[in-house]
Design a protein around this motif. Structure first.
Motif, PDB file in Angstrom:
ATOM      1  N   ALA A 207       0.816  -1.220   0.000  1.00  0.00           N
ATOM      2  CA  ALA A 207       0.000   0.000   0.000  1.00  0.00           C
ATOM      3  C   ALA A 207       0.845   1.264   0.000  1.00  0.00           C
ATOM      4  N   ALA A 208       2.109   1.171   0.477  1.00  0.00           N
ATOM      5  CA  ALA A 208       2.959   2.363   0.531  1.00  0.00           C
ATOM      6  C   ALA A 208       3.185   2.972  -0.843  1.00  0.00           C
TER       7      ALA A 208
ATOM      8  N   ARG B  28       0.130   4.721  -1.852  1.00  0.00           N
ATOM      9  CA  ARG B  28      -0.075   6.002  -1.171  1.00  0.00           C
ATOM     10  C   ARG B  28       0.844   7.079  -1.744  1.00  0.00           C
ATOM     11  N   TRP B  29       2.103   6.705  -1.976  1.00  0.00           N
ATOM     12  CA  TRP B  29       3.034   7.676  -2.540  1.00  0.00           C
ATOM     13  C   TRP B  29       2.574   8.141  -3.923  1.00  0.00           C
TER      14      TRP B  29
ATOM     15  N   GLY C 174      -0.417   8.179  -4.962  1.00  0.00           N
ATOM     16  CA  GLY C 174      -1.595   9.035  -4.762  1.00  0.00           C
ATOM     17  C   GLY C 174      -1.207  10.449  -4.365  1.00  0.00           C
ATOM     18  N   HIS C 175      -0.167  10.543  -3.478  1.00  0.00           N
ATOM     19  CA  HIS C 175       0.287  11.874  -3.084  1.00  0.00           C
ATOM     20  C   HIS C 175       0.876  12.635  -4.271  1.00  0.00           C
TER      21      HIS C 175
ATOM     22  N   ASP D 106      -1.869  13.684  -6.509  1.00  0.00           N
ATOM     23  CA  ASP D 106      -2.598  14.819  -5.933  1.00  0.00           C
ATOM     24  C   ASP D 106      -1.817  16.116  -6.078  1.00  0.00           C
TER      25      ASP D 106
END
Length: 364
Positions: A64-65, A68-69, A71-72, A75
């Motif tokens: 998931a890391a 998440r990265w 996704g950041h 964004d």
């Protein structure tokens, strides 16, 4: 050996029924799992589930890391491009709202002026009309304005004009819907004023500048810098006590007045419907009997009231008798003067006798 060469070579299973059976089995399994999860303490699958969760937790965190990265990062990149488009959109909205902001500021100022004008009160109470300045006529000597109300609203020549700060001028001409206002700074403006501190009288004279002169000041040392200048009411053209400005010494050595009306724009004014001091007192007050109020005294007895009436009747009769005598004396013909009696004219005394002349030759 191939599968087709086995005993199930000729076995044919319908695909639709196979799929239906698989779905049913999965649904039953899911129901069993839900039921067993609702009773977690008695579920036989609890140990297996716990083991799977123990292994899947760290593994899921590792996998998931990056998600998440990513996704950041997405964004951040999306926010950057969105900020550019948002900035453009906000600039367009700001350009559209700029005229509305200017109109709001103008309306706010007008509203504040209206509130200030509505709060004006004259002492004594004088009827007023609100007007707006529609044009401005200025020159080296002429300072006048046109107002958007006239004779139809009761405006007359000579009415004072004020704003929320003080006296502005007076009306010098009217028509049906427009009136002309002469400012205090016009060369034709003459206003009787007084000094609030010493009650000294003077004449405020316009000379075309922004600060009119104080002329014909009565008294030595009656004016000092900073003294408030008010209308005196002399002549009956203005009510007494309307603020005008403060006294200041001019560079030419004359006393001048810094007008209160210059503190704001003369766009909205109030016109005092003032003609003379007689309109401030009712006709009933002027014609009331001097002793009429004594009739309402609760302590006045009948004898006192009759005595007061008798005294008033005697004064009235005496006044009527004096008036009759005056009318009779005025109507009587003037006396004819009688001639004085003639005095006897005095006779002249006879001349003295002359002696007889003797004959020549002597006496015989």
């Amino acid at each position: 050996m191939a599968f087709r060469d086995g005993p199930f070579e000729n076995l044919k299973v319908p695909l639709v029924w196979t799929s239906a059976v698989a779905v049913v089995v999965c649904a039953v399994g899911a129901i069993l799992l839900l039921i067993s999860d609702a009773r977690a303490q008695a579920s036989p699958y609890q140990p297996a589930r716990a083991a799977v969760e123990t292994v899947a937790g760290p593994v899921g965190g590792v996998f998931a890391a990056p998600v998440r990265w990513f996704g950041h990062v997405s964004d951040y990149v999306g926010g950057y491009f969105f900020a550019v488009s948002e900035n453009r959109r906000l600039k367009r909205e700001l350009a559209e709202l700029q005229p509305w902001r200017d109109q709001a500021i103008a309306l706010k100022n007008i509203n504040a002026r209206y509130e200030a004008m509505l709060g004006l009160r004259a002492e004594p109470d004088v009827p007023m009309r609100t007007a707006r300045s529609v044009s401005d006529s200025r020159g080296p000597f002429s300072n006048a304005r046109l107002l958007d109300i006239g004779a139809r609203q009761g405006i007359k020549v000579g009415n004072p004009v004020i704003n929320e700060h003080g006296l502005v001028g007076r009306v010098v001409g009217t028509s049906g819907s427009v009136s002309r206002m002469l400012l205090l700074t016009d060369v034709a403006s003459r206003t009787p004023v007084l000094v609030d501190r010493t009650d000294a009288r003077a004449i405020l004279t316009g000379d075309g500048s922004g600060n009119p002169r104080l002329e014909f000041v009565r008294g030595v040392g009656s004016v000092q810098p900073g003294d408030r200048i008010l209308t005196s009411g002399d002549g009956g053209g203005f009510p007494r006590g309307v603020p005008i400005g403060v006294a200041a010494k001019g560079i030419d050595g004359t006393w001048r007045v810094k007008l209160f009306s210059d503190r704001g724009a003369i766009d909205f004014v109030k016109i005092l419907l003032f003609e003379d001091f007689g309109q401030l007192i009712g006709a009933d007050d002027l014609n009331a009997a001097p002793l009429a109020a004594l009739d309402t005294l609760p302590e006045a007895t009948g004898a006192q009231a009759s005595a007061i009436d008798d005294a008033a009747a005697r004064r009235d009769s005496a006044a009527r008798a004096a008036a009759e005598r005056a009318r009779a004396a005025a109507a009587a013909p003037p006396p004819v003067p009688t001639p004085a009696p003639a005095q006897p004219r005095p006779q002249a005394a006879p001349p003295p006798a002359q002696p007889a002349a003797s004959p020549p030759g002597g006496t015989e």
